[in-house]
Design an enzyme around this catalytic site. Sequence first.
Site, PDB file in Angstrom:
ATOM      1  N   LYS A 192     -17.698  -1.364   5.086  1.00  6.68           N
ATOM      2  CA  LYS A 192     -18.562  -2.061   4.294  1.00  6.68           C
ATOM      3  C   LYS A 192     -19.826  -1.914   3.691  1.00  6.68           C
ATOM      4  O   LYS A 192     -20.099  -2.106   2.736  1.00  6.68           O
ATOM      5  CB  LYS A 192     -17.712  -3.620   4.615  1.00  6.68           C
ATOM      6  CG  LYS A 192     -17.761  -4.325   3.638  1.00  6.68           C
ATOM      7  CD  LYS A 192     -17.542  -6.058   3.907  1.00  6.68           C
ATOM      8  CE  LYS A 192     -16.987  -6.527   2.849  1.00  6.68           C
ATOM      9  NZ  LYS A 192     -16.592  -8.405   3.331  1.00  6.68           N
ATOM     10  N   GLU A 243       0.851  -1.004  -0.583  1.00  3.98           N
ATOM     11  CA  GLU A 243      -0.119   0.261  -0.479  1.00  3.98           C
ATOM     12  C   GLU A 243       0.440   1.371   0.187  1.00  3.98           C
ATOM     13  O   GLU A 243       0.999   2.255  -0.344  1.00  3.98           O
ATOM     14  CB  GLU A 243      -0.980  -0.074   1.242  1.00  3.98           C
ATOM     15  CG  GLU A 243      -2.073  -1.137   1.369  1.00  3.98           C
ATOM     16  CD  GLU A 243      -1.536  -2.402   1.161  1.00  3.98           C
ATOM     17  OE1 GLU A 243      -0.840  -2.975   2.223  1.00  3.98           O
ATOM     18  OE2 GLU A 243      -2.785  -3.258   1.502  1.00  3.98           O
TER      19      GLU A 243
END
Lengths: 586, 181
Positions: A164, A52
């Site tokens: 989410k 990342e």
Amino acid sequence: MQKEMTGAEMVIQALLDQGVEHIFGYPGGAVLPIYDALFQQDKLRHVLVRHEQGAVHAAEGYARSSGKVGAVLVTSGPGATNAVTGLTDALMDSIPIVVLTGQVPTHLIGNDAFQECDTVGITRPCTKHNYLVKNVNDLSRILHEAFYVAANGRPGPVVVDIPKDIQFAKGTYVGPKNIQHKTYQPKLKGDLDKVKAAVELMRHAKKPVFYTGGGIINSGKEASVLLRELVKLTGFPITSTLMGLGAYPAADPQWLGMLGMHGTYEANLTMHDCDVMICIGARFDDRITGRLDAFSPGSKKIHVDIDPSSINKNVHVDLAIVGDCAHVLEDMVRLWRAGSVTPDKKALAAWWKQIDEWRGKKSLAYKNSKEIIKPQYAIQRLYEFTKGLDAYITTEVGQHQMWAAQFYQFQEPRRWMTSGGLGTMGYGLPAAVGVQMAHPKSLVIDIAGEASVLMTMQEMSTAAQYDLPIKIFILNNQYMGMVRQWQELLHGGRYSHSYTESLPDFVKLAEAYHCVGMRCEKPGDLDAAIQEMIKVKKPVIFDCVVDQAENCFPMIPSGRAHNEMLLGDAGVSVEDAITEEGKVLV
Amino acid sequence: MNTTATTHYPAAKETQQIEHRTLSILVDNEPGVLARVIGLFSGRGYNIDSLTVSETEHEQHLSRITIATQGTPMVIEQIKNQLERLVPVHRVVDLTAGMTAIEREIALVKVRGKDNNRVEALRLADAFRARVIDATTESFVFEITGKSDKIDQFVVLMAPLGLVEVSRSGIVAIGRGPEGM
């Protein structure tokens, strides 16, 4: 435009509406719905990185070289924490990026769920702004705001943390046109009275200097054009910070070279002795000022910056103009042209005579060798063979970075991507990936050190996957060179853990990544090798074996002033040059 | 070694005086806004002497934060500019500049005692215009409003009379005259 869709679809739609073509990312549990939405479209291209941190640096390279906002997509927990170095880097160097992080579902937040972390808490001090989305109907507004905040005013990184369940939920998408930020409206135009006063000061200056920085680059192409016009009109000398290289062409006679700790003698002495300093888009960083109480003691200082908090932070200035560089420069050029008083030509001529004397010191001179490649020589040769080409340079951090800044001649803005404020080793390789993504036909070279580049070496795999022909030009001295240099200067040559005993074979490593590996050990072979590297249409790791003992000069020792620079052939012992006080400084 | 410098490099000799200032900050009342403000103070090494915060304009979701801080004029200017840089911050006003602000603090003071101490505590409370808002046969809770130093003084006087605990609000402040911030 208003439309019903899921949160994940809104993310894709918002990115497209913001003009994003490439997003750098890495999937994970908490961003699966967004990755699913990515899969079902073909307008937005995703670049899969290997870590990342690499995604964020790639987005930085993309943004810095193209002038657009870089975009990143990572998962919750470790995905977000791995992005923190890149976020801090972008904050320090004012690079506009938007980082989307997945988050555990809303009802699990605070429960120490799997791959949960307090992303907005962790990233609060290392972003310009961040958001946690708690309602799907806020999502599109927040995304558009994020792009607005990242790009406007002093640019910076913005994080949007998306749980989410929000990605699955259905809601109303609102297009970017209907969004206006409530509070954040940075001032672009400088106060005209103050610009007038600044131009008056400039007109009566006898020993002026322009000191410019990354703000000129961020302000856009127009700012560089106006800067060049103003410098030509006035006939004043100009120097720049590391971040500002390329805003003014290095080939021009009014260019003094970079200033600061490893800047040129003439740039630093000009700063020290000037009577009017015109600072545009720079922030008086400690690498620039050296000892603060001896920083340019006799000058009137003008400071142009879009960020009021940069003004009077380290150095007290006499005239502060809050505004965007391009806007203020435009006014300055206009007012300079309209004025009737002509500057003191005699005084300026004397000033230039003095500057030419300093130039005569040839502070960047080094002793070349026929036996061993000098790192400075390698960069000079690299420049010779790439100067006519459409080339972009990134760097890692350390000696090679300073040599690149000193010896590679930047003529245009946005051609130079480096980690200035944070000094992030491992920045250059992923940044090169991002630059090449934005400019597929250009030549992108990461001038690297062997220690730095190993920190993010895995991104070679990304370069191979997307056929990005980046060139990793490693100045390999087997040392963390800048650490070694400071240990030599400050710690009696006790090279504590700055030597890498078992480096990989970079040629084989390149081959392992399906790339091309090259090695060069003799100065006589260098030219042919560089030319060959440029010709190769694949990613290349070029292992340039250089002098292990070379130090980066000139140098302002820590705790010293601009006029106490050390030159490479200094007669005085370098160790004596640093005071006890200086030793505690970084 | 220079330990007082705010940067890594030796600063110019500190010739400016440390000043006490009260800042009023108008912010969007959104999650994390207080953390942003406090994080800015701790991250950059500024002092907070007192902090109060509450929503003041319900419909516009605006909160007002009042911070008492100290520093040289250059540091105070930095604090203001850094605060204004935060995205949810609308305005920052230095209420102490020009000495026009009214500052007040409220304190709840619990005193436990018998006989003469009880009488004395009540007498002093009356002199300070503190109100009794809770009482038992052996204790009082006083409510006192005023400038911070008045409250300080009241608390000092209560100490020998059986002071149990004090809860203070921190400073709230507003400018004098007809103009708003």
